[in-house]
Scaffold this active site. Sequence first.
Site, short mmCIF file in Angstrom:
data_model
loop_
_atom_site.label_atom_id
_atom_site.label_comp_id
_atom_site.label_asym_id
_atom_site.label_seq_id
_atom_site.Cartn_x
_atom_site.Cartn_y
_atom_site.Cartn_z
CE LYS A 14 -2.11 -0.91 3.92
NZ LYS A 14 -1.53 -2.21 4.26
NE ARG A 89 -4.00 -1.00 9.77
CZ ARG A 89 -2.85 -0.57 9.29
NH1 ARG A 89 -2.78 0.59 8.68
NH2 ARG A 89 -1.79 -1.30 9.42
NE ARG A 128 7.63 -3.21 5.75
CZ ARG A 128 6.32 -2.95 5.85
NH1 ARG A 128 5.64 -2.53 4.82
NH2 ARG A 128 5.70 -3.15 7.00
NE ARG A 158 6.54 -0.83 9.78
CZ ARG A 158 5.33 -0.74 9.23
NH1 ARG A 158 5.20 -0.15 8.06
NH2 ARG A 158 4.27 -1.23 9.82
NE ARG A 169 2.30 -4.96 11.10
CZ ARG A 169 3.37 -4.94 10.30
NH1 ARG A 169 4.46 -5.59 10.65
NH2 ARG A 169 3.34 -4.27 9.19
#
Length: 211
Positions: A14, A89, A128, A158, A169
């Site tokens: 996203k 969300r 990532r 992160r 998540r």
Amino acid sequence: MTLVVMFGPPGAGKGTQAKILAEGTGYLHVSTGDILREAVAAETEFGLLAKEYMSRGELVPDNIVNGTVKEKLKTEAEASGLIFDGFPRNCDQAVEFDKMLAATGIKIDMVINIDVETSLLLRRLTGRRVCRTCQTTYHVDNLAGKEKCVCGGDLVQRRDDNAEVIEQRLKVYVEQTEPLIKYYTGKGLLKNIDGNGSVGNIASAIKELIG
Ligand code: AMP
């Protein structure tokens, strides 16, 4: 004003796609995750509160997030377009968003659902790396040993991109966020994009949708 919502599970791309679209259109990229991470780094009162939820992979309370979005709609009222990434969300946020938009006369043009297989999401999230300076994201597989962003910033992982928090998540996504697919389908706003391909191919598909 054009309003696009970039939708999908964690790791769908996203943020990457919102950034590319923003560069191509001049629309403003509004990432609630980035806003919250900035507040966490600045150790503001709401940043300290948000940090607890984010580090567990849970959603930050609606009143905090809705407040920042309301503020953005006010300060960016003159923008030619806004691309929301990571908001709404859950159903309550979506309903609250509709109220905020009704009050400002702005309408959602499109909700782009980036659909990605779960196994690929896991690979993307665990590999990532993010630039500490400009937030550009990379994947370890494509870094070829490079340790810096093109802007010169350090690449870091992160805090919530570790296996345990990723699992939470994804669970939160399925339970709280995914039901919005039905919500926006019902409003005739949802457009599905196959998000399993390359960044460039997905960006082209989105560009075609936006027209
Ligand atoms: P993201 O960068 O979009 O993956 O968001 C990172 C984290 O920020 C999420 O796991 C949540 O803890 C929090 N967050 C971001 N956007 C929202 C939102 N709309 N509502 C609640 N929490 C959010």
